[in-house]
Design an enzyme around this catalytic site. Sequence first.
Site, PDB file in Angstrom:
ATOM      1  N   ASP A  94       0.867  -1.175   0.000  1.00  0.00           N
ATOM      2  CA  ASP A  94       0.000   0.000   0.000  1.00  0.00           C
ATOM      3  C   ASP A  94       0.906   1.228   0.000  1.00  0.00           C
ATOM      4  OD1 ASP A  94      -2.027   1.791   0.122  1.00  0.00           O
ATOM      5  OD2 ASP A  94      -2.714   1.255   2.129  1.00  0.00           O
ATOM      6  N   ALA A  95       1.378   1.571  -1.193  1.00  0.00           N
ATOM      7  CA  ALA A  95       2.372   2.631  -1.342  1.00  0.00           C
ATOM      8  C   ALA A  95       1.838   3.833  -2.114  1.00  0.00           C
ATOM      9  CB  ALA A  95       3.618   2.080  -2.040  1.00  0.00           C
ATOM     10  N   LYS A  96       0.734   3.644  -2.815  1.00  0.00           N
ATOM     11  CA  LYS A  96       0.063   4.710  -3.567  1.00  0.00           C
ATOM     12  C   LYS A  96       1.046   5.514  -4.416  1.00  0.00           C
ATOM     13  CE  LYS A  96      -3.742   5.054  -0.273  1.00  0.00           C
ATOM     14  NZ  LYS A  96      -3.255   4.055   0.725  1.00  0.00           N
ATOM     15  N   ARG A  97       1.775   4.810  -5.248  1.00  0.00           N
ATOM     16  CA  ARG A  97       2.733   5.458  -6.136  1.00  0.00           C
ATOM     17  C   ARG A  97       2.040   5.981  -7.383  1.00  0.00           C
ATOM     18  NH1 ARG A  97       5.819   5.708  -1.838  1.00  0.00           N
ATOM     19  NH2 ARG A  97       7.265   3.980  -1.497  1.00  0.00           N
ATOM     20  N   THR A 121      -0.745  -0.413  -4.683  1.00  0.00           N
ATOM     21  CA  THR A 121      -1.779   0.593  -4.931  1.00  0.00           C
ATOM     22  C   THR A 121      -1.150   1.762  -5.676  1.00  0.00           C
ATOM     23  OG1 THR A 121      -1.374   1.574  -2.742  1.00  0.00           O
ATOM     24  CG2 THR A 121      -3.164  -0.048  -2.929  1.00  0.00           C
TER      25      THR A 121
END
Length: 272
Positions: A94-97, A121
């Site tokens: 869950d890094a939302k790059r 993510t």
Amino acid sequence: MTSQEKLKKTIEKSFHICVGLDTDIVKIPKHLSVLDEPTLEFNKIIIDSTIEYANSYKINFAFYEKDGLQGIEVLEKTIKYIKIIDEKILIIADAKRGDIGNTSKKYAESVYDYFNCDAITLHPYMGSDSIEPFLGYKDKINFILGLTSNPSAFDFEKQKLKNGRFLYQEVIEKTNEWNTNNNLGLVFGATNIDELKLNISSFNDMPILLPGVGAQGGSLEDIVSEFKMNNKNNFIINVSRGLIYIDDSKKFALSVENKIKEYNNIIMKILH
């Protein structure tokens, strides 16, 4: 084994709960604080308590990156521990790059080649070139932020466009267009039950990651029932705070195990 195969394996067992390892040192049981690596030891106990019943694990990178090198080491050790216990279970970063192409390429290499995660993510608002480097990893799953569970989703995601559609609906459409390798999924907040009912048919066969059950107020029963009504089974329900922090006593492992089993029983009753 590909990430798609890992996900299929657990879904076939009607396991849909993703354990969120958003581990906060101030929230873990106090008796662990005397240990050399309390966060890691907490993670290990959570993993041991849930591994037989979990669909996947979602590790929020921010909770580890904040501690610099020491946090990164705990992150690495946590990932390796999961793989030692069960190398066939999905691990979601869950890094939302999401950045310009050459930067996204490095993010993809970090998460997939170095940390060896199975999924990530991503936020799509810089367009297709920010997603493209991740698409090359055909055996991984890339979850695009469609409609999130936070209250401020109204600021952008729920803005209505001139064509009468909402911005998040355009994201869903684009994600379907980009999914030529069948390695894209969507993040769709479990707190948005009305929007879920309205848009579930547009998900097609993509896997759906649903955060927001538990502490954020999303209803497990409502979510599962909606997927059941639409004959869709490719969904993952993430629970973080509502699972890993339900007990701060020395017996918290048993409480966590019982809670995930309770979630699974609810899901199975609805689906079957």
